[in-house]
Design an enzyme around this catalytic site. Structure first.
Site, PDB file in Angstrom:
ATOM      1  CG  HIS A  27      50.920  41.210  39.931  1.00 47.06           C
ATOM      2  ND1 HIS A  27      50.974  41.768  41.174  1.00 47.06           N
ATOM      3  CD2 HIS A  27      49.814  40.433  39.912  1.00 47.06           C
ATOM      4  CE1 HIS A  27      49.951  41.352  41.889  1.00 47.06           C
ATOM      5  NE2 HIS A  27      49.207  40.543  41.152  1.00 47.06           N
TER       6      HIS A  27
HETATM    7  C1  UD1 Z   1      47.410  35.740  39.392  1.00 51.39           C
HETATM    8  C2  UD1 Z   1      46.105  36.124  40.087  1.00 51.39           C
HETATM    9  C3  UD1 Z   1      46.281  37.409  40.871  1.00 51.39           C
HETATM   10  C4  UD1 Z   1      47.454  37.318  41.802  1.00 51.39           C
HETATM   11  C5  UD1 Z   1      48.688  36.939  40.996  1.00 51.39           C
HETATM   12  C6  UD1 Z   1      49.938  36.812  41.828  1.00 51.39           C
HETATM   13  C7  UD1 Z   1      43.995  35.488  38.963  1.00 51.39           C
HETATM   14  C8  UD1 Z   1      42.858  36.023  38.209  1.00 51.39           C
HETATM   15  N1  UD1 Z   1      45.023  36.335  39.144  1.00 51.39           N
HETATM   16  O1  UD1 Z   1      47.695  36.750  38.430  1.00 51.39           O
HETATM   17  O2  UD1 Z   1      45.114  37.664  41.622  1.00 51.39           O
HETATM   18  O3  UD1 Z   1      47.641  38.554  42.456  1.00 51.39           O
HETATM   19  O4  UD1 Z   1      48.430  35.672  40.369  1.00 51.39           O
HETATM   20  O5  UD1 Z   1      51.047  36.612  40.984  1.00 51.39           O
HETATM   21  O6  UD1 Z   1      43.967  34.354  39.389  1.00 51.39           O
HETATM   22  N2  UD1 Z   1      53.665  33.241  34.535  1.00 51.39           N
HETATM   23  C9  UD1 Z   1      54.899  32.637  34.504  1.00 51.39           C
HETATM   24  N3  UD1 Z   1      55.170  31.722  35.479  1.00 51.39           N
HETATM   25  C10 UD1 Z   1      54.288  31.391  36.442  1.00 51.39           C
HETATM   26  C11 UD1 Z   1      53.037  32.023  36.454  1.00 51.39           C
HETATM   27  C12 UD1 Z   1      52.731  32.954  35.503  1.00 51.39           C
HETATM   28  O7  UD1 Z   1      55.728  32.885  33.658  1.00 51.39           O
HETATM   29  O8  UD1 Z   1      54.619  30.540  37.293  1.00 51.39           O
HETATM   30  C13 UD1 Z   1      53.372  34.255  33.518  1.00 51.39           C
HETATM   31  C14 UD1 Z   1      52.642  33.696  32.320  1.00 51.39           C
HETATM   32  O9  UD1 Z   1      53.144  34.347  31.193  1.00 51.39           O
HETATM   33  C15 UD1 Z   1      51.206  34.115  32.548  1.00 51.39           C
HETATM   34  C16 UD1 Z   1      51.370  35.399  33.321  1.00 51.39           C
HETATM   35  O10 UD1 Z   1      52.565  35.252  34.081  1.00 51.39           O
HETATM   36  O11 UD1 Z   1      50.505  34.268  31.357  1.00 51.39           O
HETATM   37  C17 UD1 Z   1      50.228  35.667  34.223  1.00 51.39           C
HETATM   38  O12 UD1 Z   1      49.970  34.556  35.092  1.00 51.39           O
HETATM   39  P1  UD1 Z   1      48.462  34.259  35.611  1.00 51.39           P
HETATM   40  O13 UD1 Z   1      48.445  33.161  36.579  1.00 51.39           O
HETATM   41  O14 UD1 Z   1      47.548  34.197  34.455  1.00 51.39           O
HETATM   42  O15 UD1 Z   1      48.037  35.572  36.353  1.00 51.39           O
HETATM   43  P2  UD1 Z   1      48.824  36.537  37.305  1.00 51.39           P
HETATM   44  O16 UD1 Z   1      48.979  37.811  36.595  1.00 51.39           O
HETATM   45  O17 UD1 Z   1      50.053  35.934  37.915  1.00 51.39           O
END
Ligand code: UD1
Length: 407
Positions: free
Chosen positions: A244
């Protein structure tokens, strides 16, 4: 002046890897409160809403029996600046209303640094006479030395803001010393994630996650994987994959070779791949879903804690770019190939079962084939990864508060 009759701790959670770190803290608080004569602790939980899907959030609260959050800030996904700013904006009034004595933040996500920064600045507001809470950082001092990683910036900043720094491994002590953090603030307590793992290992072991996933998958795609009900937990001839990191999944140049390589490894070992929403979206965008043979790679939705642990318990290999999974596999003595050029969890490589292979396809494949052939290192469990880290943290926090009250 601190209230000598009770102690209020506010814990922050935001993203998936935070939930398993706060669960044992909630439990340690309950145990502390059950001890006659101890300073009662009021525990307030704030969820920033950084992760919001049921499978990325609510499921963990249910499975790990984390108290329902007292506040949810519902920030959701956005750019780093917007997400961090929204957390700060929405968290400030909560902090002003609740007046905690201690703010507990965990790990390295945007929610961690955003809330620590709000707490640091709370008493600079002209209108506020509020004393700021002590800031306690769980999982302090981990450093990948890679400032291109957003989490590295979050770690450095959070540690610089914290009054109490709880570390999981000895390397972290050196990193903090190098950054000039006074040793008196730092406490080597062990690993709260391992507390959670030890508390839930038996329950995970009882689940037939593999059998269920295989059956559902075979029904859905109409192909046999060979991973039938005869594959019993603990004896699984399969690997588990998670991916991820933005640096691995956000561009075709990074993601496509990784997926192609997983396809090659899967000809030797079937793989179960619970796919993070970010990765799923990009695999679809870059046309990579069809590269993985459904008879050899089972792609699933993100899994809950117990199902994921159940799979790892039975796996012969894990391939990941996650942080926490490097530690869990070291504790469980399961070989782990980390698809990154660096790690902040050095002890998992020096003493555990972790192989840092970067994203070089040849190195990744060679290491996987060695492990599949049984050529693998044996690890040892790092010091103080014994299930008691959360109790140590609550003890340190309550002693510190008792000292402040007496002062
Ligand atoms: C975040 C953390 C990372 C952690 C990871 C675990 C930061 C900088 N990054 O990254 O350290 O390892 O979480 O997963 O804080 N999305 C969904 N549903 C959700 C959450 C996210 O669909 O419940 C999708 C969205 O399209 C979003 C993307 O995943 O844009 C990324 O989510 P985001 O929270 O921005 O960062 P992670 O890559 O999950």
């Amino acid at each position: 002046m601190y209230n000598a009759n009770s102690l209020k701790i506010m814990s922050i959670v935001g993203a998936r890897p935070n939930f398993m770190k706060i669960a044992p803290i909630a439990r340690a608080v309950e145990q502390h409160n059950a001890c006659p004569g101890s300073l009662p602790i009021d525990h307030v939980v704030v969820h920033t809403g950084q992760h919001y899907d049921d499978k990325m959030s609510d499921l963990f609260f249910k499975e790990l029996e984390i108290p329902r959050p007292d506040y949810n800030l519902h920030v959701g996904s956005a750019s780093h600046a917007v997400q961090t700013a929204q957390i700060m904006e929405r968290f400030e009034p909560v902090l002003l209303r609740e007046h905690p004595d201690v703010l507990l933040v965990v790990g390295d996500v945007n929610s961690t640094v955003a809330c620590a920064l709000v707490a640091t600045k709370i008493n600079y507001n002209g209108s506020s006479s509020q004393r700021r809470p002590l800031i306690a950082h769980i999982e302090a001092g981990l450093r990948s030395r890679d400032r291109d990683m957003p989490e590295e910036i979050n770690r450095i900043l959070t540690d610089a803001l914290s009054d109490l720094l709880f570390v999981t491994e000895e390397d972290a002590l050196e990193s903090l010393e190098r950054e000039g953090i006074p040793r008196t603030r730092v406490h080597f307590v062990g690993n709260v994630m391992i507390d959670t793992l030890m508390q839930h290992r038996e329950k995970a072991h009882m689940r037939n996650t593999l059998g269920r996933i295989v059956k559902d998958h075979e029904l859905a795609v109409g192909v046999r994987t060979g991973l039938g009900p005869e594959t019993v937990p603990g004896n699984g001839r399969y690997g588990v994959v998670t991916l991820h990191r933005p640096s691995n999944v956000d561009t075709p140049a990074a993601l496509n070779p990784l997926i192609n390589n997983l396809a090659r490894i899967s000809t030797q070992l079937p793989l179960i791949f619970p796919v993070h929403p970010r990765t799923r979206a990009n695999m679809e965008k870059f046309g990579m879903v069809g590269v993985l043979d459904p008879a050899r790679v089972i792609m699933t939705e993100p899994l809950g804690y117990l199902d994921f642990l159940s799979l790892v318990l039975g796996a012969s290999l894990v391939l990941t770019d996650s942080g926490g999974i490097q530690e869990e596999t070291t504790f469980l003595d399961v070989p782990c190939i980390t698809l990154r050029n660096n790690t902040e969890r050095h002890i998992t490589v020096t003493r555990g079962t972790n192989y840092l292979v970067g994203t070089n396809p040849e190195q990744m494949r060679k290491t996987a084939l060695d492990i599949i052939a049984g050529r693998r290192k044996k690890g040892t469990v790092p010091m103080l990864w014994d299930g008691m880290a959360s109790n140590r943290i609550i003890e340190v926090v309550s002693h510190r508060m008792a000292d402040l009250c007496a002062a």
